[in-house]
Design a protein around this motif. Structure first.
Motif, PDB file in Angstrom:
ATOM      1  N   UNK A 111     -22.727  23.325 -34.091  1.00 14.31           N
ATOM      2  CA  UNK A 111     -21.414  23.747 -34.574  1.00 14.31           C
ATOM      3  C   UNK A 111     -21.082  23.084 -35.904  1.00 14.31           C
ATOM      4  N   UNK A 112     -20.883  23.860 -36.977  1.00 16.19           N
ATOM      5  CA  UNK A 112     -20.422  23.266 -38.236  1.00 16.19           C
ATOM      6  C   UNK A 112     -18.948  22.897 -38.136  1.00 16.19           C
ATOM      7  N   UNK A 113     -18.639  21.642 -38.457  1.00 15.80           N
ATOM      8  CA  UNK A 113     -17.266  21.139 -38.392  1.00 15.80           C
ATOM      9  C   UNK A 113     -16.805  20.780 -39.799  1.00 15.80           C
ATOM     10  N   UNK A 114     -15.620  21.252 -40.175  1.00 18.13           N
ATOM     11  CA  UNK A 114     -15.101  20.946 -41.507  1.00 18.13           C
ATOM     12  C   UNK A 114     -15.019  19.433 -41.718  1.00 18.13           C
ATOM     13  N   UNK A 115     -15.344  19.001 -42.926  1.00 19.11           N
ATOM     14  CA  UNK A 115     -15.264  17.593 -43.284  1.00 19.11           C
ATOM     15  C   UNK A 115     -13.870  17.271 -43.809  1.00 19.11           C
ATOM     16  N   UNK A 116     -13.582  15.986 -43.970  1.00 17.75           N
ATOM     17  CA  UNK A 116     -12.290  15.544 -44.474  1.00 17.75           C
ATOM     18  C   UNK A 116     -12.198  15.653 -45.992  1.00 17.75           C
ATOM     19  N   UNK A 117     -13.259  15.197 -46.696  1.00 14.93           N
ATOM     20  CA  UNK A 117     -13.187  15.029 -48.139  1.00 14.93           C
ATOM     21  C   UNK A 117     -14.247  15.792 -48.925  1.00 14.93           C
ATOM     22  N   UNK A 118     -15.222  16.391 -48.246  1.00 13.16           N
ATOM     23  CA  UNK A 118     -16.277  17.106 -48.954  1.00 13.16           C
ATOM     24  C   UNK A 118     -16.355  18.543 -48.450  1.00 13.16           C
ATOM     25  N   UNK A 119     -16.993  19.397 -49.228  1.00  8.61           N
ATOM     26  CA  UNK A 119     -17.086  20.806 -48.874  1.00  8.61           C
ATOM     27  C   UNK A 119     -18.138  21.121 -47.836  1.00  8.61           C
ATOM     28  N   UNK A 120     -19.158  20.259 -47.732  1.00  9.93           N
ATOM     29  CA  UNK A 120     -20.209  20.487 -46.737  1.00  9.93           C
ATOM     30  C   UNK A 120     -19.686  20.154 -45.348  1.00  9.93           C
ATOM     31  N   UNK A 121     -20.070  20.933 -44.329  1.00  9.90           N
ATOM     32  CA  UNK A 121     -19.628  20.633 -42.972  1.00  9.90           C
ATOM     33  C   UNK A 121     -20.519  19.571 -42.335  1.00  9.90           C
ATOM     34  N   UNK A 122     -20.005  18.912 -41.311  1.00  8.79           N
ATOM     35  CA  UNK A 122     -20.808  17.996 -40.516  1.00  8.79           C
ATOM     36  C   UNK A 122     -21.239  18.704 -39.234  1.00  8.79           C
ATOM     37  N   UNK A 123     -22.181  18.111 -38.506  1.00 10.43           N
ATOM     38  CA  UNK A 123     -22.604  18.621 -37.200  1.00 10.43           C
ATOM     39  C   UNK A 123     -21.616  18.105 -36.165  1.00 10.43           C
ATOM     40  N   UNK A 124     -20.851  18.998 -35.551  1.00  2.44           N
ATOM     41  CA  UNK A 124     -19.814  18.578 -34.602  1.00  2.44           C
ATOM     42  C   UNK A 124     -20.393  17.804 -33.431  1.00  2.44           C
ATOM     43  N   UNK A 125     -21.622  18.120 -33.042  1.00  2.00           N
ATOM     44  CA  UNK A 125     -22.237  17.463 -31.883  1.00  2.00           C
ATOM     45  C   UNK A 125     -22.797  16.075 -32.205  1.00  2.00           C
ATOM     46  N   UNK A 126     -22.896  15.714 -33.475  1.00  2.00           N
ATOM     47  CA  UNK A 126     -23.471  14.420 -33.858  1.00  2.00           C
ATOM     48  C   UNK A 126     -22.509  13.290 -33.506  1.00  2.00           C
ATOM     49  N   UNK A 127     -23.065  12.167 -33.057  1.00  2.51           N
ATOM     50  CA  UNK A 127     -22.254  11.032 -32.624  1.00  2.51           C
ATOM     51  C   UNK A 127     -21.748  10.196 -33.794  1.00  2.51           C
ATOM     52  N   UNK A 128     -22.255  10.466 -34.983  1.00  5.90           N
ATOM     53  CA  UNK A 128     -21.758   9.829 -36.197  1.00  5.90           C
ATOM     54  C   UNK A 128     -22.120  10.705 -37.382  1.00  5.90           C
ATOM     55  N   UNK A 129     -21.298  10.643 -38.408  1.00  6.18           N
ATOM     56  CA  UNK A 129     -21.565  11.413 -39.624  1.00  6.18           C
ATOM     57  C   UNK A 129     -20.940  10.688 -40.807  1.00  6.18           C
ATOM     58  N   UNK A 130     -21.615  10.795 -41.948  1.00  9.70           N
ATOM     59  CA  UNK A 130     -21.153  10.182 -43.186  1.00  9.70           C
ATOM     60  C   UNK A 130     -20.980  11.264 -44.241  1.00  9.70           C
ATOM     61  N   UNK A 131     -19.745  11.461 -44.698  1.00 11.44           N
ATOM     62  CA  UNK A 131     -19.489  12.395 -45.784  1.00 11.44           C
ATOM     63  C   UNK A 131     -19.848  11.723 -47.106  1.00 11.44           C
ATOM     64  N   UNK A 132     -20.586  12.423 -47.948  1.00 12.46           N
ATOM     65  CA  UNK A 132     -21.106  11.815 -49.173  1.00 12.46           C
ATOM     66  C   UNK A 132     -20.800  12.650 -50.410  1.00 12.46           C
ATOM     67  N   UNK A 133     -20.423  11.961 -51.482  1.00 12.74           N
ATOM     68  CA  UNK A 133     -20.291  12.567 -52.807  1.00 12.74           C
ATOM     69  C   UNK A 133     -21.582  12.309 -53.581  1.00 12.74           C
ATOM     70  N   UNK A 134     -22.107  13.342 -54.205  1.00 10.16           N
ATOM     71  CA  UNK A 134     -23.361  13.249 -54.932  1.00 10.16           C
ATOM     72  C   UNK A 134     -23.236  12.321 -56.134  1.00 10.16           C
ATOM     73  N   UNK A 135     -24.192  11.403 -56.269  1.00  8.57           N
ATOM     74  CA  UNK A 135     -24.230  10.502 -57.415  1.00  8.57           C
ATOM     75  C   UNK A 135     -25.303  10.900 -58.417  1.00  8.57           C
ATOM     76  N   UNK A 136     -26.546  11.048 -57.918  1.00  9.51           N
ATOM     77  CA  UNK A 136     -27.674  11.347 -58.805  1.00  9.51           C
ATOM     78  C   UNK A 136     -28.747  12.099 -58.051  1.00  9.51           C
ATOM     79  N   UNK A 137     -29.457  12.948 -58.748  1.00 13.14           N
ATOM     80  CA  UNK A 137     -30.728  13.493 -58.281  1.00 13.14           C
ATOM     81  C   UNK A 137     -31.775  13.074 -59.300  1.00 13.14           C
ATOM     82  N   UNK A 138     -32.810  12.412 -58.823  1.00 16.53           N
ATOM     83  CA  UNK A 138     -33.837  11.863 -59.707  1.00 16.53           C
ATOM     84  C   UNK A 138     -35.191  12.449 -59.319  1.00 16.53           C
ATOM     85  N   UNK A 139     -35.864  13.040 -60.289  1.00 18.61           N
ATOM     86  CA  UNK A 139     -37.238  13.490 -60.046  1.00 18.61           C
ATOM     87  C   UNK A 139     -38.154  12.268 -60.160  1.00 18.61           C
ATOM     88  N   UNK A 140     -38.902  11.992 -59.109  1.00 15.97           N
ATOM     89  CA  UNK A 140     -39.735  10.799 -59.094  1.00 15.97           C
ATOM     90  C   UNK A 140     -40.999  11.001 -59.930  1.00 15.97           C
TER      91      UNK A 140
END
Length: 202
Positions: A111-140
């Motif tokens: 079940x996708x559950x709306x997040x508090x501060x980000x547009x991506x949903x969290x997994x409603x069934x997960x026992x913990x979730x961390x909403x994250x704002x993107x900082x960087x994408x780095x090609x290694x």
């Protein structure tokens, strides 16, 4: 002690590469994201961890520029969902190479559950979730400067969700949550016991 040693460039000579078995256990980065067109994506990454606590920052690495990375680059956020033993089959289902735009939430029965501060949903069934704002994408890149097809994504945690049933005296009890960890080969483990050590004083 007799050591089996090899140079990576010359090959390991074993039935399977032992690298991931040595660097283990690893948390599973079960990353949910939303594309700019609104489609949802959920995928597990075995290269994941926390790299900072003030501010809290997490990192995952993708072999190939996959939908998760593209979505995060487009929209600027994602959610880490804790993969636990009871969700192992759903997590594994979400790892399948579905076509772009197909929702792994739906395929895995989650079940996708709306997040508090980000547009991506969290997994409603997960026992913990961390909403994250993107900082960087780095090609290694390799040590010789050659670009690889591996992409490292860093995100700052801006909101946290915890299943209250997993809190014991105000502490998140991993022995109750039973998070999955990734090992080498096709192997996984469950965190079901802990012990404590105090740092020595100088």
């Amino acid at each position: 002690m007799s050591m089996y040693s090899y140079e990576v460039a010359k090959g390991h000579g074993l039935p399977h590469n032992p690298f991931k078995a040595v660097v283990a256990p690893r948390p599973i980065g079960w990353i949910s994201s939303r594309a700019a067109n609104g489609s949802l994506n959920l995928a597990p990454y075995s290269f994941f961890n926390a790299v900072c606590d003030t501010p809290p920052i997490v990192v995952f690495s993708s072999s190939g520029y996959k939908d998760s990375v593209a979505n995060i680059d487009e929209t600027g956020d994602f959610v880490f969902n804790l993969a636990t033993e009871d969700l192992k089959d759903a997590m594994n289902t979400s790892s399948a190479p579905f076509d772009k735009g197909v929702s792994e939430f739906e395929k895995a029965g989650l079940t996708p559950q709306d997040s508090l501060l980000v547009g991506a949903p969290r997994v409603a069934e997960a026992k913990a979730a961390l909403e994250c704002k993107h900082l960087q994408t780095i090609r290694l890149t390799a040590h010789d400067g050659t670009p690889t097809n591996n992409w490292m994504v860093l995100g700052e945690v801006v909101a946290v969700h915890l299943d209250e049933a997993m809190l014991v005296d105000g502490l998140f009890d991993v022995t109750k949550a039973r998070p999955l960890s990734r090992l080498g080969y096709m192997d996984y483990a469950v965190v079901d016991s802990v012990f404590q050590m105090r740092r020595p004083k100088a």
